[in-house]
Design an enzyme around this catalytic site. Structure first.
Site, mmCIF file in Angstrom:
data_model
loop_
_atom_site.group_PDB
_atom_site.id
_atom_site.type_symbol
_atom_site.label_atom_id
_atom_site.label_comp_id
_atom_site.label_asym_id
_atom_site.label_seq_id
_atom_site.Cartn_x
_atom_site.Cartn_y
_atom_site.Cartn_z
ATOM 1 N N THR A 128 0.819 -1.210 0.000
ATOM 2 C CA THR A 128 0.000 0.000 0.000
ATOM 3 C C THR A 128 0.857 1.266 0.000
ATOM 4 O O THR A 128 1.983 1.263 0.517
ATOM 5 C CB THR A 128 -0.907 -0.002 1.255
ATOM 6 N N ASP A 129 0.274 2.346 -0.526
ATOM 7 C CA ASP A 129 0.972 3.649 -0.485
ATOM 8 C C ASP A 129 1.100 4.169 0.949
ATOM 9 O O ASP A 129 1.871 5.089 1.210
ATOM 10 C CB ASP A 129 0.255 4.687 -1.367
ATOM 11 N N GLU A 130 0.327 3.578 1.885
ATOM 12 C CA GLU A 130 0.337 4.102 3.259
ATOM 13 C C GLU A 130 1.674 3.870 3.970
ATOM 14 O O GLU A 130 1.956 4.504 4.972
ATOM 15 C CB GLU A 130 -0.813 3.503 4.070
ATOM 16 N N TYR A 152 -1.966 -0.082 11.119
ATOM 17 C CA TYR A 152 -2.149 -0.782 9.830
ATOM 18 C C TYR A 152 -0.922 -0.584 8.947
ATOM 19 O O TYR A 152 -0.323 -1.567 8.474
ATOM 20 C CB TYR A 152 -3.406 -0.266 9.111
ATOM 21 N N LYS A 156 1.863 -3.300 7.520
ATOM 22 C CA LYS A 156 2.108 -3.524 6.085
ATOM 23 C C LYS A 156 3.573 -3.220 5.741
ATOM 24 O O LYS A 156 4.181 -3.905 4.912
ATOM 25 C CB LYS A 156 1.173 -2.659 5.236
HETATM 26 P P1 NAD Z 1 -10.274 -6.782 2.328
HETATM 27 O O1 NAD Z 1 -10.307 -6.358 3.760
HETATM 28 O O2 NAD Z 1 -11.455 -6.531 1.473
HETATM 29 O O3 NAD Z 1 -9.975 -8.353 2.238
HETATM 30 C C1 NAD Z 1 -8.988 -8.986 3.000
HETATM 31 C C2 NAD Z 1 -9.170 -10.482 2.823
HETATM 32 O O4 NAD Z 1 -8.141 -11.148 3.565
HETATM 33 C C3 NAD Z 1 -10.508 -11.005 3.352
HETATM 34 O O5 NAD Z 1 -11.077 -11.896 2.433
HETATM 35 C C4 NAD Z 1 -10.128 -11.731 4.649
HETATM 36 O O6 NAD Z 1 -10.998 -12.792 4.964
HETATM 37 C C5 NAD Z 1 -8.735 -12.212 4.300
HETATM 38 N N1 NAD Z 1 -7.918 -12.442 5.509
HETATM 39 C C6 NAD Z 1 -7.735 -11.608 6.560
HETATM 40 N N2 NAD Z 1 -6.925 -12.183 7.470
HETATM 41 C C7 NAD Z 1 -6.561 -13.393 6.959
HETATM 42 C C8 NAD Z 1 -5.729 -14.428 7.433
HETATM 43 N N3 NAD Z 1 -5.103 -14.357 8.613
HETATM 44 N N4 NAD Z 1 -5.572 -15.515 6.649
HETATM 45 C C9 NAD Z 1 -6.209 -15.622 5.451
HETATM 46 N N5 NAD Z 1 -7.033 -14.675 4.977
HETATM 47 C C10 NAD Z 1 -7.196 -13.555 5.722
HETATM 48 O O7 NAD Z 1 -8.962 -6.140 1.723
HETATM 49 P P2 NAD Z 1 -8.674 -5.423 0.322
HETATM 50 O O8 NAD Z 1 -9.115 -4.031 0.415
HETATM 51 O O9 NAD Z 1 -9.128 -6.301 -0.770
HETATM 52 O O10 NAD Z 1 -7.075 -5.409 0.358
HETATM 53 C C11 NAD Z 1 -6.335 -6.514 -0.134
HETATM 54 C C12 NAD Z 1 -4.860 -6.221 0.005
HETATM 55 O O11 NAD Z 1 -4.544 -5.040 -0.713
HETATM 56 C C13 NAD Z 1 -4.421 -5.964 1.437
HETATM 57 O O12 NAD Z 1 -3.164 -6.558 1.617
HETATM 58 C C14 NAD Z 1 -4.324 -4.454 1.542
HETATM 59 O O13 NAD Z 1 -3.367 -4.069 2.491
HETATM 60 C C15 NAD Z 1 -3.888 -4.111 0.128
HETATM 61 N N6 NAD Z 1 -4.284 -2.792 -0.350
HETATM 62 C C16 NAD Z 1 -5.584 -2.374 -0.256
HETATM 63 C C17 NAD Z 1 -5.951 -1.146 -0.791
HETATM 64 C C18 NAD Z 1 -7.375 -0.640 -0.729
HETATM 65 O O14 NAD Z 1 -7.610 0.516 -1.063
HETATM 66 N N7 NAD Z 1 -8.343 -1.436 -0.348
HETATM 67 C C19 NAD Z 1 -4.990 -0.340 -1.402
HETATM 68 C C20 NAD Z 1 -3.678 -0.799 -1.474
HETATM 69 C C21 NAD Z 1 -3.341 -2.033 -0.957
HETATM 70 O O1 DAU Z 2 -4.147 4.131 0.445
HETATM 71 C C1 DAU Z 2 -4.367 2.746 0.384
HETATM 72 C C2 DAU Z 2 -5.168 2.347 1.576
HETATM 73 O O2 DAU Z 2 -6.475 2.873 1.367
HETATM 74 C C3 DAU Z 2 -5.243 0.842 1.815
HETATM 75 O O3 DAU Z 2 -3.955 0.377 2.097
HETATM 76 C C4 DAU Z 2 -6.179 0.522 2.977
HETATM 77 O O4 DAU Z 2 -6.322 -0.876 3.111
HETATM 78 C C5 DAU Z 2 -7.529 1.135 2.686
HETATM 79 O O5 DAU Z 2 -8.371 0.941 3.805
HETATM 80 C C6 DAU Z 2 -7.394 2.630 2.390
HETATM 81 O O6 DAU Z 2 -7.019 3.358 3.583
HETATM 82 P P1 DAU Z 2 -7.665 4.781 3.939
HETATM 83 O O7 DAU Z 2 -7.564 4.980 5.385
HETATM 84 O O8 DAU Z 2 -7.152 5.847 3.043
HETATM 85 O O9 DAU Z 2 -9.182 4.451 3.473
HETATM 86 P P2 DAU Z 2 -10.579 4.787 4.144
HETATM 87 O O10 DAU Z 2 -11.610 4.430 3.138
HETATM 88 O O11 DAU Z 2 -10.712 4.257 5.509
HETATM 89 O O12 DAU Z 2 -10.509 6.376 4.255
HETATM 90 C C7 DAU Z 2 -10.286 7.180 3.117
HETATM 91 C C8 DAU Z 2 -10.298 8.625 3.568
HETATM 92 O O13 DAU Z 2 -11.621 8.970 4.017
HETATM 93 C C9 DAU Z 2 -9.373 8.908 4.731
HETATM 94 O O14 DAU Z 2 -8.801 10.195 4.572
HETATM 95 C C10 DAU Z 2 -10.301 8.894 5.946
HETATM 96 C C11 DAU Z 2 -11.613 9.401 5.377
HETATM 97 N N1 DAU Z 2 -12.832 8.866 6.029
HETATM 98 C C12 DAU Z 2 -12.925 7.506 6.185
HETATM 99 C C13 DAU Z 2 -14.030 6.942 6.780
HETATM 100 C C14 DAU Z 2 -14.132 5.454 6.956
HETATM 101 C C15 DAU Z 2 -13.855 9.690 6.434
HETATM 102 O O15 DAU Z 2 -13.769 10.939 6.281
HETATM 103 N N2 DAU Z 2 -14.938 9.146 7.046
HETATM 104 C C16 DAU Z 2 -15.068 7.798 7.237
HETATM 105 O O16 DAU Z 2 -16.106 7.369 7.805
#
Ligand code: NAD
Ligand code: DAU
Length: 352
Positions: A128-130, A152, A156
Site C-alpha cells: 500500500t501507499d500508506e 495498519y 504492512k
Molecule cells: P479486504 O479487507 O477486502 O480483504 C482482505 C481479505 O483477507 C478477506 O477476504 C479476509 O478474509 C482475508 N484475511 C484476513 N486475514 C486473513 C488471514 N489471517 N488468513 C487468510 N485470509 C485472511 O482487503 P482489500 O481491500 O481487498 O485489500 C487486499 C490487500 O490489498 C491488502 O493486503 C491491503 O493491504 C492491500 N491494499 C488495499 C488497498 C485498498 O484501497 N483497499 C490499497 C492498497 C493495498
Molecule cells: O491508500 C491505500 C489504503 O487505502 C489501503 O492500504 C487501505 O487498506 C484502505 O483501507 C485505504 O485506507 P484509507 O484509510 O485511506 O481508506 P478509508 O476508506 O478508511 O478512508 C479514506 C479517507 O476517508 C481517509 O482520509 C479517511 C476518510 N474517512 C474515512 C471513513 C471510513 C472519512 O472521512 N470518514 C469515514 O467514515
C-alpha cells in the site's frame, strides 16, 4: 506460472483479481486461500465459481498457520503466491491493532517461509501507499523512506521489509506493488466510498472526518488488477512498483461528487471528529510502472462514477452486510458520539 494461490482472495481486491486472472488466462488454475474474516465473503466469488469451477478452488485457512498453507501448496501444485490477505481498515487498526500485527506481519512471514521451502516461481506482495506515511509535498517514489504512522501501515511496512529480506537473504523471487485507495465492486462498506454511497442511498449521514480536506488517490480496482498482472509477468524480481492514477482528490470533493451522482443533498454530510494520526495526504509517483507499459484507464472521477453505479445496482450484495450484527456493532463503536458541532463541511468556504 500456472497454478496460483491467491491469499485473501475472498476480499475486495483479491476477488476482483481472481476473476481477472481466470478470464485473461485460460491455462491458469486459481486456488483462493482465505480465512473468511468479517471482510471475506464468498458472495464476491459466486460468479467465479459458476463460470470457472473446473479451474478454481477455495480453501478456508489462515495465512498464519503453516500446515494448511503447506498442504494447499502441495495439493494444488502451487507455483505462485499472490498475497492479498491482510487486516486492511485503518480505523480498526487504531481500535485493535493485535490482528494487524498477526496477519499482516506474521502471516506474510509464514507465506514467505512456504515460498522458500517449495521453491516457488514467484511470491507477490500486495502492499500500500500508506507505508510511505503522510506526504506533505511531492510524490513518493519506490526508493523513498518508509515512514508508516498507523498500526495498519506499520504492519504492512513490516511485511514489505520481510519480503525484501527474503529476497536478499534466501533468493526468494519476490515482487511488490504499492497501491493507492482502490474503489469498485465488492468493497466492504466500512471504507469511505462504499460507506458514503450506501449511507447516501438510504439518506443516512456521511461521517466526514475533520475538515474533509485530506487528499487521496481514488483508483479503480480493475486498473490495480491489471497492474499486479503486469508486474507478476514482467516486473523486475526483487522490485517494488507504485500503482495509482497519480492524481489527487480531497475527501470533501469525492463526497460532493458522489452525492451529486446520486441526486442527494450536501446536508447529508456530517463532520465528525478526525481519525487519530490521520495521514493528510498520499501521493504516488507512478513513473516506474508506467515505464513497464501500464497506464490507469480510469481517472478518480471515472472510478467514483462506476463505483456509485455498481452499489446502486447491487444492493443484494451490501444490504445483508450492513444489516448484520457485526457491522452494526462496529458502526456504533466507530461513530457514536463523534459528531462535531459548528458549521458543516457543506458550509466550508475552503476549496475542495
Ligand atoms: P479486504 O479487507 O477486502 O480483504 C482482505 C481479505 O483477507 C478477506 O477476504 C479476509 O478474509 C482475508 N484475511 C484476513 N486475514 C486473513 C488471514 N489471517 N488468513 C487468510 N485470509 C485472511 O482487503 P482489500 O481491500 O481487498 O485489500 C487486499 C490487500 O490489498 C491488502 O493486503 C491491503 O493491504 C492491500 N491494499 C488495499 C488497498 C485498498 O484501497 N483497499 C490499497 C492498497 C493495498
Ligand atoms: O491508500 C491505500 C489504503 O487505502 C489501503 O492500504 C487501505 O487498506 C484502505 O483501507 C485505504 O485506507 P484509507 O484509510 O485511506 O481508506 P478509508 O476508506 O478508511 O478512508 C479514506 C479517507 O476517508 C481517509 O482520509 C479517511 C476518510 N474517512 C474515512 C471513513 C471510513 C472519512 O472521512 N470518514 C469515514 O467514515
Amino acid at each position: 506460472m500456472r497454478n496460483l494461490m491467491i491469499t485473501g482472495g475472498a476480499g475486495f481486491i483479491g476477488s476482483n483479481f481472481a476473476r481477472h486472472l481466470l478470464e485473461r488466462y485460460p491455462g491458469y488454475r486459481v486456488v483462493v486461500y482465505d480465512k473468511l474474516t468479517y471482510a471475506g465473503n464468498l458472495d464476491n466469488l459466486k460468479d467465479v465459481e459458476e463460470a470457472f469451477g473446473d479451474r478454481y478452488a477455495f480453501v478456508r485457512g489462515d495465512i498464519c498457520d503453516a500446515q494448511p498453507v503447506r498442504r494447499t501448496i502441495q495439493e494444488h501444485d502451487v507455483d505462485t503466491i499472490v498475497n492479498f490477505a491482510a487486516e486492511t481498515h485503518v480505523d480498526r487498526s487504531i481500535m485493535e491493532p493485535d490482528a494487524f500485527v498477526k496477519t499482516d506481519v506474521y502471516g506474510t512471514y509464514t507465506l514467505l517461509e512456504a515460498a522458500r521451502e517449495f521453491d516457488l516461481e514467484r511470491y507477490h506482495q500486495v502492499s500500500t501507499d500508506e507505508i510511505y506515511g503522510h506526504v506533505p509535498e511531492g510524490s513518493s517514489k519506490e526508493t523513498d523512506p518508509i515512514v508508516p504512522r498507523s498500526p495498519y501501515s506499520a504492519s504492512k511496512a513490516g511485511a514489505d521489509l520481510m519480503v525484501h529480506a527474503y529476497h536478499i537473504t534466501y533468493g526468494v523471487p519476490v515482487t511488490i506493488t504499492r497501491g493507492a485507495n482502490n474503489i469498485g465492486p465488492y468493497q466492504y462498506p466500512e471504507k469511505v466510498v462504499p460507506l458514503f454511497v450506501t449511507n447516501a442511498i438510504d439518506d443516512q449521514p456521511l461521517p466526514l472526518y475533520g475538515d474533509g480536506l485530506q487528499v487521496r488517490d481514488y483508483h479503480y480496482v480493475l486498473d490495480h488488477c491489471e497492474a499486479i498482472d503486469l508486474v507478476l509477468h514482467q516486473g523486475e524480481v526483487g522490485g517494488a512498483y507504485n500503482v495509482g492514477t497519480g492524481t489527487e482528490m480531497t475527501n470533501l470533493a469525492m463526497t460532493r461528487m458522489l452525492l451529486r451522482l446520486l441526486g442527494k443533498p450536501e446536508s447529508l454530510i456530517q463532520p465528525v471528529r478526525d481519525r487519530a494520526g490521520h495521514d493528510r495526504r498520499y501521493s504516488l509517483d507512478i513513473g516506474r510502472i508506467r515505464a513497464l507499459g501500464w497506464e490507469p484507464t480510469h481517472s478518480c472521477e471515472e472510478a467514483i462514477e462506476k463505483t456509485v453505479r455498481w452499489y446502486v445496482d447491487n444492493a443484494w450484495w451490501w444490504r445483508p452486510i450492513k444489516s448484520g450484527e457485526h457491522y452494526q456493532e462496529y458502526y456504533r463503536k466507530q461513530y457514536a458520539g463523534r459528531e462535531l458541532e459548528g458549521p458543516s463541511a457543506t458550509g466550508n468556504k475552503r476549496e475542495a
